[in-house]
Design an enzyme around this catalytic site. Sequence first.
Site, PDB file in Angstrom:
ATOM      1  N   GLU A 119     -35.577 -15.894 -71.665  1.00 11.88           N
ATOM      2  CA  GLU A 119     -34.324 -15.911 -72.436  1.00 11.88           C
ATOM      3  C   GLU A 119     -34.457 -16.775 -73.693  1.00 11.88           C
ATOM      4  OE1 GLU A 119     -32.190 -16.774 -68.678  1.00 11.88           O
ATOM      5  OE2 GLU A 119     -30.734 -15.326 -69.417  1.00 11.88           O
ATOM      6  N   GLU A 139     -33.996 -13.449 -61.896  1.00  7.99           N
ATOM      7  CA  GLU A 139     -32.905 -14.269 -61.354  1.00  7.99           C
ATOM      8  C   GLU A 139     -32.237 -13.651 -60.135  1.00  7.99           C
ATOM      9  OE1 GLU A 139     -33.487 -13.825 -64.557  1.00  7.99           O
ATOM     10  OE2 GLU A 139     -33.008 -15.600 -65.731  1.00  7.99           O
TER      11      GLU A 139
HETATM   12  C1  LIG Z   1     -30.274 -19.478 -66.408  1.00  6.29           C
HETATM   13  C2  LIG Z   1     -31.500 -18.747 -65.994  1.00  6.29           C
HETATM   14  O1  LIG Z   1     -31.319 -17.402 -66.265  1.00  6.29           O
HETATM   15  C3  LIG Z   1     -31.756 -18.978 -64.568  1.00  6.29           C
HETATM   16  C4  LIG Z   1     -33.205 -19.047 -64.233  1.00  6.29           C
HETATM   17  O2  LIG Z   1     -34.072 -19.081 -65.066  1.00  6.29           O
HETATM   18  S1  LIG Z   1     -33.552 -19.089 -62.586  1.00  6.29           S
HETATM   19  C5  LIG Z   1     -35.297 -19.209 -62.511  1.00  6.29           C
HETATM   20  C6  LIG Z   1     -35.971 -17.918 -62.819  1.00  6.29           C
HETATM   21  N1  LIG Z   1     -37.353 -18.044 -62.547  1.00  6.29           N
HETATM   22  C7  LIG Z   1     -37.880 -17.647 -61.397  1.00  6.29           C
HETATM   23  O3  LIG Z   1     -37.223 -17.097 -60.539  1.00  6.29           O
HETATM   24  C8  LIG Z   1     -39.341 -17.895 -61.212  1.00  6.29           C
HETATM   25  C9  LIG Z   1     -39.578 -18.552 -59.888  1.00  6.29           C
HETATM   26  N2  LIG Z   1     -40.975 -18.901 -59.709  1.00  6.29           N
HETATM   27  C10 LIG Z   1     -41.873 -17.994 -59.349  1.00  6.29           C
HETATM   28  O4  LIG Z   1     -41.611 -16.825 -59.198  1.00  6.29           O
HETATM   29  C11 LIG Z   1     -43.270 -18.513 -59.103  1.00  6.29           C
HETATM   30  O5  LIG Z   1     -43.146 -19.847 -58.711  1.00  6.29           O
HETATM   31  C12 LIG Z   1     -44.163 -18.413 -60.351  1.00  6.29           C
HETATM   32  C13 LIG Z   1     -44.467 -16.932 -60.627  1.00  6.29           C
HETATM   33  C14 LIG Z   1     -43.490 -19.057 -61.529  1.00  6.29           C
HETATM   34  C15 LIG Z   1     -45.481 -19.181 -60.079  1.00  6.29           C
HETATM   35  O6  LIG Z   1     -46.081 -18.690 -58.920  1.00  6.29           O
HETATM   36  P1  LIG Z   1     -47.386 -19.391 -58.283  1.00  6.29           P
HETATM   37  O7  LIG Z   1     -48.381 -19.592 -59.342  1.00  6.29           O
HETATM   38  O8  LIG Z   1     -47.730 -18.593 -57.076  1.00  6.29           O
HETATM   39  O9  LIG Z   1     -46.940 -20.847 -57.859  1.00  6.29           O
HETATM   40  P2  LIG Z   1     -45.777 -21.312 -56.897  1.00  6.29           P
HETATM   41  O10 LIG Z   1     -46.385 -21.985 -55.727  1.00  6.29           O
HETATM   42  O11 LIG Z   1     -44.762 -20.248 -56.648  1.00  6.29           O
HETATM   43  O12 LIG Z   1     -45.056 -22.394 -57.816  1.00  6.29           O
HETATM   44  C16 LIG Z   1     -45.730 -23.600 -58.190  1.00  6.29           C
HETATM   45  C17 LIG Z   1     -44.745 -24.727 -58.102  1.00  6.29           C
HETATM   46  O13 LIG Z   1     -43.769 -24.551 -59.141  1.00  6.29           O
HETATM   47  C18 LIG Z   1     -42.459 -24.609 -58.592  1.00  6.29           C
HETATM   48  N3  LIG Z   1     -41.616 -23.709 -59.381  1.00  6.29           N
HETATM   49  C19 LIG Z   1     -41.876 -22.440 -59.728  1.00  6.29           C
HETATM   50  N4  LIG Z   1     -40.870 -21.961 -60.484  1.00  6.29           N
HETATM   51  C20 LIG Z   1     -39.978 -22.959 -60.620  1.00  6.29           C
HETATM   52  C21 LIG Z   1     -38.730 -23.077 -61.288  1.00  6.29           C
HETATM   53  N5  LIG Z   1     -38.211 -22.103 -62.022  1.00  6.29           N
HETATM   54  N6  LIG Z   1     -38.075 -24.258 -61.188  1.00  6.29           N
HETATM   55  C22 LIG Z   1     -38.596 -25.282 -60.477  1.00  6.29           C
HETATM   56  N7  LIG Z   1     -39.769 -25.218 -59.834  1.00  6.29           N
HETATM   57  C23 LIG Z   1     -40.444 -24.075 -59.909  1.00  6.29           C
HETATM   58  C24 LIG Z   1     -42.643 -24.127 -57.158  1.00  6.29           C
HETATM   59  O14 LIG Z   1     -41.576 -24.564 -56.339  1.00  6.29           O
HETATM   60  C25 LIG Z   1     -43.967 -24.764 -56.785  1.00  6.29           C
HETATM   61  O15 LIG Z   1     -43.705 -26.099 -56.479  1.00  6.29           O
HETATM   62  P3  LIG Z   1     -44.616 -26.853 -55.384  1.00  6.29           P
HETATM   63  O16 LIG Z   1     -46.017 -26.836 -55.919  1.00  6.29           O
HETATM   64  O17 LIG Z   1     -43.990 -28.195 -55.285  1.00  6.29           O
HETATM   65  O18 LIG Z   1     -44.469 -26.058 -54.101  1.00  6.29           O
END
Ligand SMILES: C[C@H](O)CC(=O)SCCNC(=O)CCNC(=O)[C@H](O)C(C)(C)COP(=O)(O)OP(=O)(O)OC[C@H]1O[C@@H](n2cnc3c(N)ncnc32)[C@H](O)[C@@H]1OP(=O)(O)O
Length: 725
Positions: A119, A139
């Site tokens: 975004e 999301e």
């Molecule tokens: C207002 C907005 O529209 C709202 C938002 O943006 S909501 C957030 C949208 N983003 C997401 O949904 C992405 C979520 N994350 C993921 O899908 C995956 O973590 C990823 C593809 C980024 C990385 O995957 P991968 O490399 O396998 O590592 P993964 O183990 O999942 O994550 C690594 C670390 O980052 C953290 N992390 C990943 N995304 C995060 C996020 N958005 N916020 C906080 N922590 C996050 C994980 O909890 C993990 O922490 P840990 O090592 O303490 O367990």
Amino acid sequence: MGSNSKGRTTLEVGADGVALITIINPPVNSLSIDVLNSLKQSYDEALRRNDVKAIVVTGANGKFSGGFDITAFGGLQTGKVEKPKRGFVSVEVLTETVEASRKPSVAAIDGLALGGGLEVAMACHARICTPGAQLGLPELQLGILPGFGGTQRLPRLVGLSKSLEMMLTSKPVKGEEACGLGLVDAVVSPNELVTTARRWALEILEHRKPWIASLYKTDKLEPLGEAREIFKFARAQTKKQAPNLTHPLVCIDVVEEGVVSGPIAGLWKELEAFDGLLKSDTCKSLVHIFFAQRGTSKVPGITDRGLMPRQVKKVAVVGGGLMGSGIATALVLSNYSVILKEVNDKFLQAGIGRVKANLQSRVKKGSMTQEKFEKTMSLLKGVLDYESFKDVDMVIEAVIENVSLKQQIFTDLERSCPTRCILATNTSTIDLNLIGEKTRSQDRIIGAHFFSPAHVMPLLEIVRTQHTSPQVIVDLLDVGKKIKKTPVVVGNCTGFAVNRMFFPYTMAAILLVERGADIYQIDRIIAKFGMPMGPFRLADLVGFGVAVATGGQFVQNFPERTYKSMLIPLLQEDKRQGEATRKGFYLYDDRRKASPDPELKKYVEKSRSISGVSIDPKLVKLPERDIVEMIFFPVVNEACRVLDEGIAVKAADLDISSVMGMGFPPYRGGIIFWADSLGSKYIYSRLEEWSKLYGGFFKPCAYLADRAAKGIPLGAPSGQAKSRM
Ligand SMILES: C[C@H](O)CC(=O)SCCNC(=O)CCNC(=O)[C@H](O)C(C)(C)COP(=O)(O)OP(=O)(O)OC[C@H]1O[C@@H](n2cnc3c(N)ncnc32)[C@H](O)[C@@H]1OP(=O)(O)O
């Protein structure tokens, strides 16, 4: 910025007059409130400074941003974290500061640009990414919707259909596809990324590249009539695919608002919807699942010792049946070199054939090329003896559930494999100590319990005994991750965590049926609750042979809480074995479509009379909610025993096991999380009431009784768990 701040941005102004703003918040550069405040400050500075002509936004360490900081969700929901004023990020920072600025901004995207990350990038005037970049708005998988303008900008960049698909499936797109869609403007290699973006920003300023505010683009939006059809179709699909979820429909409404009333109205509607969804039970459950899934590989006393996983290159699978061939498929798909061992050539060819068929189905679906298929198949070698086991790093035994056969195999393995080799068994019920009894290798014996089909199901139960060495657990956790499974480490007992928790599932359903409830109504209600299928349809799918064999283990080990019924044996007597024989609780046509069978009544009546029970008019007319509770509360009760005995390290592991092993709906947060949403007192009182009416099968266990008496959630950590590890 204080020393406690969670992440920041930096600003560096080059001799070219381009300010480089870098998001820094390891590990994924998530957008914490601190990062967002710092982004605003960096922008304000860049806009103020006379030596800055244009701006490039990027993320540190090869990752643009993984989106809004999910760890802040809990605090925002409870009010412990102060919420920025509504519209601060979406309107004030991204729309009025970044997008409306008189200095052009370009996003330089490597790695991840997800959720809020994308975004931010979409508010820039152009986007450059690398081929490996992943861009998406996932999301919805967290029970919310994009809240920084994504519902408005993505449709304007890629069109309605594609944007709805990306949001509703939460699937990201990669660099080249993103470019083809118009989401990014160019794809370059990582080492050219920032220089290209800098040049691009200056070219925008010089009007040699278009200066585009995504929010006001209209060329990709379908005409209103067509748009209405797209929304109608998306709503119908969503209702069909996710009937229990409302947030995908809210997301469609918000996108529609922008198309009908304009993007600013859309932005405000998005903000209002975001605030509402953030507080929903669905969001709380899905965020719990997100962290619980990542928490399964953190095992106290094991993964915190600083042990590094040893390299596993060559794996042997003993047994090429359904499970063995599925496991071999999962391994070769992740580039492991695999030896498949069978007892004769006929079984061996059948096993290899199954691996081939598993891979070929990918080729047919278009997710694997013929070349990749051949390369993957070449990693598999079939053998009939242990000759080539002398240099394997790991063996996974996957033969039938027969104790003496397994004991013999483990004796042979001890003799044939190197002493460093991990000796794993895929047993789903047998005590591991028994399997390894005749060896002196107890420290390297471990359970690797896959779920069928092993190359598809995401869960891997890693079973350790008191003797299993931490190094071997760390090694298997690593292999599990590499073959894309979610590993859950559990202790050794009959049925481990998943099968044990779910052993009362079918029993409760049979108890109800013998007392007058309807088989098909139970299945319908349980599927409506969100399970992939009800207990009877599941028993048909698994096959009665397997159900009786595993059920036998439970009868033997937990007789006081087993509901004994002759219903399945009576069906078996008439050669009804489930879906494989086209007859079980249902009848199956050529395409394996299930339909109810009126004949079932006859078997139910007979088993009812053998059990000596009669129809209970209350159970015949049981409301939906009671059916759900009478089937799942015994599962919760068993899950409590599993926790109490220390078979699972933490409640969240059981939530993940229930979701990934049994298909418990993730939007209910997993079995214990769901139970806690109802309250331990309530569950205890219901079970107590039923145990008086229907016997010991429902008797609440001591853990549940204790938690109910003290008013403590079932999932709260306990100091007294008697660890079996
Ligand atoms: C207002 C907005 O529209 C709202 C938002 O943006 S909501 C957030 C949208 N983003 C997401 O949904 C992405 C979520 N994350 C993921 O899908 C995956 O973590 C990823 C593809 C980024 C990385 O995957 P991968 O490399 O396998 O590592 P993964 O183990 O999942 O994550 C690594 C670390 O980052 C953290 N992390 C990943 N995304 C995060 C996020 N958005 N916020 C906080 N922590 C996050 C994980 O909890 C993990 O922490 P840990 O090592 O303490 O367990």
